[in-house]
Structure formats: C-alpha cells, structure tokens
Design an enzyme around this catalytic site. Structure first.
Site, PDB file in Angstrom:
ATOM      1  N   ASP A  39      -0.857  -0.787  13.953  1.00  0.00           N
ATOM      2  CA  ASP A  39      -0.041  -0.362  14.843  1.00  0.00           C
ATOM      3  C   ASP A  39      -0.345  -0.903  16.218  1.00  0.00           C
ATOM      4  O   ASP A  39       0.468  -0.925  17.058  1.00  0.00           O
ATOM      5  CB  ASP A  39      -0.692   1.319  14.975  1.00  0.00           C
ATOM      6  CG  ASP A  39      -0.242   1.834  13.569  1.00  0.00           C
ATOM      7  OD1 ASP A  39       0.437   1.591  12.823  1.00  0.00           O
ATOM      8  OD2 ASP A  39      -1.180   2.981  13.295  1.00  0.00           O
ATOM      9  N   HIS A  96       2.889  -2.591  12.208  1.00  0.00           N
ATOM     10  CA  HIS A  96       3.310  -1.485  11.258  1.00  0.00           C
ATOM     11  C   HIS A  96       4.273  -0.471  11.913  1.00  0.00           C
ATOM     12  O   HIS A  96       3.905   0.087  12.810  1.00  0.00           O
ATOM     13  CB  HIS A  96       1.898  -0.705  11.044  1.00  0.00           C
ATOM     14  CG  HIS A  96       2.042   0.399   9.786  1.00  0.00           C
ATOM     15  ND1 HIS A  96       1.431   1.520  10.322  1.00  0.00           N
ATOM     16  CD2 HIS A  96       2.526   0.293   8.603  1.00  0.00           C
ATOM     17  CE1 HIS A  96       1.859   2.393   9.318  1.00  0.00           C
ATOM     18  NE2 HIS A  96       2.370   1.650   8.314  1.00  0.00           N
ATOM     19  N   ARG A  97       5.367  -0.264  11.416  1.00  0.00           N
ATOM     20  CA  ARG A  97       6.539   0.575  11.712  1.00  0.00           C
ATOM     21  C   ARG A  97       6.907   0.142  13.136  1.00  0.00           C
ATOM     22  O   ARG A  97       7.342   0.793  14.270  1.00  0.00           O
ATOM     23  CB  ARG A  97       5.943   2.056  11.950  1.00  0.00           C
ATOM     24  CG  ARG A  97       5.483   2.656  10.663  1.00  0.00           C
ATOM     25  CD  ARG A  97       5.155   4.060  10.629  1.00  0.00           C
ATOM     26  NE  ARG A  97       4.241   4.647   9.850  1.00  0.00           N
ATOM     27  CZ  ARG A  97       3.505   5.677   9.518  1.00  0.00           C
ATOM     28  NH1 ARG A  97       3.912   6.619  10.603  1.00  0.00           N
ATOM     29  NH2 ARG A  97       2.979   6.344   8.619  1.00  0.00           N
ATOM     30  N   LYS A 107      11.183   3.970   0.944  1.00  0.00           N
ATOM     31  CA  LYS A 107      10.467   5.187   0.881  1.00  0.00           C
ATOM     32  C   LYS A 107      10.910   6.188  -0.222  1.00  0.00           C
ATOM     33  O   LYS A 107      11.548   7.392   0.185  1.00  0.00           O
ATOM     34  CB  LYS A 107      10.657   5.982   2.190  1.00  0.00           C
ATOM     35  CG  LYS A 107       9.474   5.512   3.113  1.00  0.00           C
ATOM     36  CD  LYS A 107       8.084   6.020   2.761  1.00  0.00           C
ATOM     37  CE  LYS A 107       7.122   5.358   3.600  1.00  0.00           C
ATOM     38  NZ  LYS A 107       5.793   5.394   3.066  1.00  0.00           N
ATOM     39  N   GLU A 135       9.780  -1.342   3.404  1.00  0.00           N
ATOM     40  CA  GLU A 135       9.209  -0.156   2.541  1.00  0.00           C
ATOM     41  C   GLU A 135      10.343   0.648   1.946  1.00  0.00           C
ATOM     42  O   GLU A 135      10.686   1.457   3.025  1.00  0.00           O
ATOM     43  CB  GLU A 135       7.912   0.503   3.039  1.00  0.00           C
ATOM     44  CG  GLU A 135       7.448   1.324   1.948  1.00  0.00           C
ATOM     45  CD  GLU A 135       5.992   2.188   2.418  1.00  0.00           C
ATOM     46  OE1 GLU A 135       5.631   1.979   3.544  1.00  0.00           O
ATOM     47  OE2 GLU A 135       5.893   3.055   1.701  1.00  0.00           O
ATOM     48  N   HIS A 173      10.286   6.932   8.663  1.00  0.00           N
ATOM     49  CA  HIS A 173       9.210   7.049   7.791  1.00  0.00           C
ATOM     50  C   HIS A 173       9.151   8.244   6.873  1.00  0.00           C
ATOM     51  O   HIS A 173       9.049   8.149   5.670  1.00  0.00           O
ATOM     52  CB  HIS A 173       7.820   7.062   8.592  1.00  0.00           C
ATOM     53  CG  HIS A 173       6.661   7.261   7.621  1.00  0.00           C
ATOM     54  ND1 HIS A 173       6.294   8.371   7.421  1.00  0.00           N
ATOM     55  CD2 HIS A 173       5.917   6.141   7.085  1.00  0.00           C
ATOM     56  CE1 HIS A 173       5.178   8.154   6.416  1.00  0.00           C
ATOM     57  NE2 HIS A 173       4.821   7.087   6.291  1.00  0.00           N
TER      58      HIS A 173
HETATM   59  O1  G3P Z   1       3.543  -0.392   3.717  1.00  0.00           O
HETATM   60  C1  G3P Z   1       2.438  -0.031   4.247  1.00  0.00           C
HETATM   61  C2  G3P Z   1       2.244   1.370   4.771  1.00  0.00           C
HETATM   62  O2  G3P Z   1       3.159   1.641   5.748  1.00  0.00           O
HETATM   63  C3  G3P Z   1       2.356   2.428   3.745  1.00  0.00           C
HETATM   64  O3  G3P Z   1       1.967   3.622   4.249  1.00  0.00           O
HETATM   65  O4  G3P Z   1       2.758   5.988   5.099  1.00  0.00           O
HETATM   66  O5  G3P Z   1       2.426   4.289   6.552  1.00  0.00           O
HETATM   67  O6  G3P Z   1       4.194   3.993   5.257  1.00  0.00           O
HETATM   68  P1  G3P Z   1       2.921   4.534   5.340  1.00  0.00           P
HETATM   69 MG    MG Z   2       5.475   2.050   5.697  1.00  0.00          MG
END
Ligand code: G3P
Ligand code: MG
Length: 247
Positions: free
Chosen positions: A234, A10-11, A116, A114, A52
């Site tokens: 993460d 994640h990220r 944004k 994703e 993000h």
């Molecule tokens: O894409 C899943 C998750 O990343 C969504 O929330 O705020 O971490 O981008 P956020």
């Molecule tokens: Mg995200």
C-alpha cells in the site's frame, strides 16, 4: 548475486489515496511501480467494476451490494470522500477505464486483476475480464488472480496462456500442485508462505512468488533476500528507499 524484485501497488497507491480509484492508480504509476493490483466485481447489468468489497458501504457514500446497482447508478457514488474530502470526485472505475488509462499514458505497467468472486458467484466474470484483456491486447502484461480456485480453472479453460496467480492465505501445502494443474505462473501468497519451506519448494518448481501485503521495510528486505519476485504494498513510497529494484 543481485536479485531484482518488483513492486506492485496494492489497490493502487492505497496508503495515500482512496483504494481502487483512478487517482490511486495514476499516483502509483508516477511512483514508477512495476505493477498495480486491483479488485473487480460485477454490477447488476454485468459491467466489470473496480472495487474491493462486495458492498459499497466502506469505500463510497452509498449502501448496498455492487450487484444490486446498474453501472449508471453505481458510477454516481463518491468513492473518494471516505478517505479524504479532497477526493470527492473519484468514482468506482470500470475495468475498461483502467485499460484506457494505461493506453493513454503509454504505460507498460502490469495489471494484476483480482477476481473478487470468492464470496459471491458472478456468472460470466471470467469471460468478461478475458474478453476485455483480448480486446485491448493486454495478455502479456496482465495477471489474473483469485481466492476462488474453480474460477482460475475456468480462466485457464477459456484462455490458454494468460498469466494466472494462485491466491491464498497462510500456508497451503497443495498450492504448488494446484498451480501446476492450471499452468499458473505465480503464487500470490503471504510472507509466512514465502519464507517457509513450502515457499522454497514453489520457487524450486519455477513458480514466482508474489507476496501481499508488505508494508514494513524490514519485511520487504527479508523477502528480497529470499528471492521473491514481487511484493504488493500500500506504501511504495516507504518501500522504495530500501531497494534497488526494477522500477
Ligand atoms: O491480491 C492480493 C490481495 O489483494 C488479496 O487480498 O483482500 O487485499 O484483496 P485483498
Ligand atoms: Mg486484492
């Protein structure tokens, strides 16, 4: 029956490295994750950049909105020191840099992009991302997700088969129907949905559940049991010791 589950960073490997930077992506790749989730926004001059927040304040040494800067200005900010001074050379990547890196590493890692655009409307973001995916011929290993449903409708109207993940929080009882409408292959949901009856209904309808953000091994094991396809974390180094998953 053994159920294989995929892990997405994640990220990038954001538990150990500054989120959404090239080092976070490379370290995730070295961990042999199946995929990377990253977030994109648009600069003032329409470049697709990986960050993000709508503002650069939290994750760089600058102040202001992403859309207020030209890319040539934005790329000068330090996107690593907020995490640790040793990452001071990290910058906000272009999405195309991530694509180049995937090619350079001969990697087949899945990229979950994703969009944004749930806070700010970025005209043309969908077209630009899809153009890049087509240019690099990445449509088979790319997933586009967004909290902005209208944007996903647009993605589907532009591209007939790129993989779409319908992204939402909590329990959305209309998620299955919304996903079907745009031929989304997956639901990007939280554990609370994945473990609910709605989550089961989605699975029965053939939708993949990809769950964010799973950082606790016990939560991971519960999700694995319930047959989810992907967990986004993460901390892949804390999840891996607990599984026999696709890596
Ligand atoms: O894409 C899943 C998750 O990343 C969504 O929330 O705020 O971490 O981008 P956020
Ligand atoms: Mg995200």
């Amino acid at each position: 029956m053994a159920h294989f589950i995929e892990v997405y960073a994640h990220r990038g490997f954001s538990g150990r490295f500054p989120e959404n930077t090239m080092i976070a992506f490379e370290e995730a790749r070295k961990m042999k994750v199946a995929g990377i989730e990253l977030d994109v926004q648009l600069t003032k001059d329409g470049e697709v950049v990986v960050i993000h927040d709508e503002r650069i304040d939290r994750t760089t040494n600058g102040i202001g909105y992403v859309h207020e800067f030209l890319y040539k200005q934005l790329c000068l900010f330090d996107a690593g020191s907020w995490f640790h001074s040793k990452y001071h050379t990290e910058a906000i990547p272009l999405l195309s840099e991530v694509f180049e890196w995937r090619i350079e590493k001969k990697s087949d890692i899945t990229l979950n992009i994703e969009l944004k655009n749930d806070q700010i409307d970025y005209p043309g973001l969908e077209e630009k991302v899809i153009r890049l995916i087509e240019e690099y011929d990445f449509s088979d290993r790319t997933i586009i997700s967004s909290f902005n449903y209208d944007s996903l409708v647009k993605v589907r109207s532009i591209h007939p088969y790129v993989s779409i993940g319908l992204l939402f929080e909590g329990i959305d009882k209309e998620a299955v129907e919304k996903a079907k409408k745009i031929q989304a292959q997956g639901l990007h949901c939280e554990s609370v949905y994945a473990l609910s009856n709605e989550g089961k209904r989605a699975q029965a309808q053939g939708l993949d559940l990809r769950v964010y953000t799973v950082n606790k091994p016990e939560e991971f094991l519960q999700l694995k049991e319930s047959g989810v396809k992907v967990i986004m974390t993460d901390v892949p180094h804390e999840i891996y010791p607990n599984l026999d998953c696709n890596r």
